[in-house]
Design a protein around this motif. Structure first.
Motif, short mmCIF file in Angstrom:
data_model
loop_
_atom_site.label_atom_id
_atom_site.label_comp_id
_atom_site.label_asym_id
_atom_site.label_seq_id
_atom_site.Cartn_x
_atom_site.Cartn_y
_atom_site.Cartn_z
N GLY A 132 75.12 43.90 32.64
CA GLY A 132 74.61 42.93 32.16
C GLY A 132 72.54 42.81 31.75
O GLY A 132 72.92 42.69 33.22
N PRO A 133 72.11 42.94 31.22
CA PRO A 133 70.92 42.67 31.17
C PRO A 133 70.69 41.11 31.48
O PRO A 133 71.21 40.49 31.47
CB PRO A 133 69.96 42.65 29.75
N ASP A 134 69.20 40.88 32.12
CA ASP A 134 68.94 39.82 32.89
C ASP A 134 68.97 37.96 31.19
O ASP A 134 69.39 37.91 31.68
CB ASP A 134 67.27 39.16 32.73
N GLU A 135 68.59 39.15 30.69
CA GLU A 135 68.74 37.88 28.93
C GLU A 135 69.87 37.92 28.97
O GLU A 135 70.36 36.05 28.12
CB GLU A 135 67.73 38.73 27.73
N VAL A 136 71.19 38.31 28.65
CA VAL A 136 72.44 37.71 28.76
C VAL A 136 72.88 36.83 29.58
O VAL A 136 73.41 36.11 28.94
CB VAL A 136 73.45 38.75 28.24
N HIS A 137 72.14 36.74 30.43
CA HIS A 137 72.60 35.97 31.28
C HIS A 137 72.17 34.47 31.54
O HIS A 137 72.93 33.57 31.31
CB HIS A 137 72.73 37.00 33.17
N GLN A 138 71.09 35.07 31.11
CA GLN A 138 70.00 33.73 31.39
C GLN A 138 70.79 33.02 29.68
O GLN A 138 70.96 32.00 29.60
CB GLN A 138 68.53 34.09 30.44
N ARG A 139 71.39 33.83 28.29
CA ARG A 139 71.29 32.94 27.81
C ARG A 139 72.71 32.21 28.02
O ARG A 139 73.11 30.83 27.28
CB ARG A 139 72.08 34.79 26.51
N SER A 140 74.29 32.94 28.40
CA SER A 140 75.09 31.62 29.21
C SER A 140 74.74 30.92 30.12
O SER A 140 75.48 29.88 29.96
CB SER A 140 75.77 33.05 29.91
N LEU A 141 73.92 30.98 30.91
CA LEU A 141 73.52 29.94 31.89
C LEU A 141 72.72 28.69 31.40
O LEU A 141 73.86 27.86 31.61
CB LEU A 141 73.09 30.74 32.89
N ALA A 142 72.10 29.42 30.50
CA ALA A 142 71.25 27.90 29.59
C ALA A 142 72.42 27.68 28.52
O ALA A 142 73.27 26.65 29.00
CB ALA A 142 69.58 28.93 28.65
N ARG A 143 73.46 27.85 28.37
CA ARG A 143 74.23 27.46 27.15
C ARG A 143 75.46 26.81 27.97
O ARG A 143 75.91 25.53 27.64
CB ARG A 143 75.74 28.42 26.82
N ARG A 144 75.78 27.09 29.53
CA ARG A 144 76.62 26.41 30.31
C ARG A 144 75.99 24.71 30.53
O ARG A 144 76.63 23.77 31.18
CB ARG A 144 76.72 27.47 31.25
N GLU A 145 74.39 25.23 31.18
CA GLU A 145 73.55 23.69 30.89
C GLU A 145 73.95 23.07 30.23
O GLU A 145 73.72 21.48 29.95
CB GLU A 145 72.07 23.93 32.21
N LEU A 146 73.35 23.85 29.10
CA LEU A 146 73.15 22.31 27.78
C LEU A 146 74.23 22.22 27.52
O LEU A 146 74.44 20.71 27.02
CB LEU A 146 72.66 23.33 26.64
N LYS A 147 75.41 22.05 28.19
CA LYS A 147 76.87 21.96 27.43
C LYS A 147 76.99 20.43 28.19
O LYS A 147 77.59 19.63 27.45
CB LYS A 147 77.91 23.14 28.41
N LYS A 148 76.54 20.12 28.96
CA LYS A 148 77.15 19.35 30.27
C LYS A 148 76.16 17.76 29.06
O LYS A 148 76.35 16.69 29.14
CB LYS A 148 75.89 19.63 31.26
N TYR A 149 75.41 18.20 28.05
CA TYR A 149 74.13 16.99 27.58
C TYR A 149 75.10 17.33 25.93
O TYR A 149 73.72 16.02 24.68
CB TYR A 149 72.66 17.78 27.22
N LEU A 150 75.53 17.93 25.32
CA LEU A 150 76.12 17.89 24.19
C LEU A 150 77.21 16.87 24.23
O LEU A 150 77.94 17.45 24.31
CB LEU A 150 76.10 19.39 23.95
#
Length: 404
Positions: free
Chosen positions: A386-404
């Motif tokens: 998995g390229p870095d950007e895919v992991h960044q995308r998933s990780l960011a979504r998990r972080e943002l979910k805390k605030y949505l």
């Protein structure tokens, strides 16, 4: 917090460090010399088999597998510092200990999801180091960073599956000892759930319709440690339905289970690569003079070495924390940490290797030092699993979910 390794880990570390000094490092030039004389560049040099025999006799064998029935029974936390040591010589050490990808991931899949017959036929010889294997997932004609894109078909025809598709960068496939492919394809391409369309089947290399077309190079290198990377064509290759791993539609879940340990193993070994780069930097810096003083006295060189040490210590702590979490809360519970190390570790190690190459001048890009090959390997791991950007995308979504 207790950062000390337990007694068993310390014992194995001491044995492995001695094994590296006595056998592995001296074998590096020998392997290169022997490989140059082989009929095929993919044949295994005799010194590799000697290393395997010696490692097995010392109990340094299958350390990666936490399943005590099949492996050494180590936790991820216990294995981490051992895998790091093998990363100092990635072309030889992991293979010598039967801890080299892609066999490690394939053995984990067979141990966790394979049935008794599959384990007897394929897992046992893999555990014994008698054969090698390959994992066929990535495809050249689709964006394989999204695994749901794969187009290889696995179609049921009576008591057989018919496999049709084209894969590339299939690690291990060039090695003549590679006897089995784990192939991921679609058994239900029109299924409503895109993560239940895929399945995995075992396809023996000698199956009619399987063609290993060519070796794929990595920055011009042929990666012998993994048995090369190949383009493989499956042209209506037929295997018994009993070669299905798990259940139909379970391929995506199996892939995720396989890739979690694989990602952390890569990061463990990357830290070992960085440690060897730092060692080479320091040796070079104290042995060379430029503009009237040793390189070690040049401020920029001191900064490179200091920054490298800081980065390695940070990465090691994050990898150890991730290993501990995988042991205590499982791979799913450690999902964020696994993605964090997969993003952070290759990037930092590539930077360290780049500075080490710079410090060595022309020697850094030559075959006389391991740095160029280590750089190619580390840079590739910004794409592998998995390229870095895919992991960044998933990780960011998990972080943002805390605030949505």
């Amino acid at each position: 917090m207790d950062f000390a390794f337990d007694a068993r880990t310390e014992e194995l570390r001491a044995k492995l460090l001695a094994f590296m000094d006595e056998y592995v490092y001296p074998a590096e030039p020998v392997a290169d010399e022997q490989r140059a004389l082989l009929a095929s560049p993919w044949d295994t040099p005799a010194v590799v088999e000697e290393l395997k025999e010696q490692a097995r006799s010392q109990g340094l064998w299958n350390l990666f597998l936490p399943d005590a029935e099949h492996g050494a029974g180590l936790t991820n936390l216990q294995y981490a510092p051992l895998a790091e040591i093998t990363g100092r010589s990635p072309q030889l050490a992991p293979t010598a200990l039967n801890c080299a990808a892609p066999d490690t991931g394939n053995m984990e899949v067979l141990a966790q999801f394979g049935d008794e017959r599959q384990q007897k036929q394929w897992l046992e010889p893999l555990l014994a180091g008698e054969i090698r294997s390959a994992f066929a997932m990535t495809e050249p004609d689709v964006a394989s960073s999204d695994a749901t894109n794969i187009t290889t078909l696995i179609q049921r025809d009576g008591d057989e599956y018919v496999v049709t598709g084209r894969k590339w960068y299939i690690s291990g496939a060039m090695n003549p000892d590679c006897k089995i492919f784990i192939v991921m394809g679609k058994t239900d391409p029109d299924g409503a759930d895109i993560r239940r369309q895929q399945s995995m089947v075992l396809v023996p290399r000698d199956t009619p319709g399987v063609t290993v077309k060519r070796a794929m190079k990595v920055f011009g290198y042929e990666d012998h440690s993994h048995g090369g990377h190949a383009e493989v064509v499956f042209d209506r290759a037929r295997v018994p339905v009993t070669n299905l791993i798990g259940e139909e539609g379970g391929g995506f879940a199996i892939a995720q289970a396989r890739l979690g340990p694989g990602r952390i193993h890569h990061c463990m070994r990357l830290i070992g690569m960085a440690e060897r780069a730092i060692e080479l930097m320091c040796r070079r810096a104290v042995s060379r003079d430029a503009f009237g003083k040793a390189l070690a006295q040049q401020g920029v060189v001191q900064n490179w070495i200091a920054d490298a040490r800081v980065a390695v210590e940070q990465l090691r702590l994050l990898v150890l924390k991730t290993a501990w979490m995988m042991d205590t809360v499982g791979n799913r519970g450690a999902h964020t940490e696994i993605q964090a190390i997969k993003i952070a570790t290759p990037r930092a190690v590539v930077d360290i290797l780049d500075r080490a190459i710079q410090l060595h001048g022309a020697g850094g890009v030559s075959q006389d030092f391991p740095l160029a090959e280590l750089y190619a390997s580390a840079r590739t791991l910004m794409l592998a699993d998995g390229p870095d950007e895919v992991h960044q995308r998933s990780l960011a979504r998990r972080e943002l979910k805390k605030y949505l």
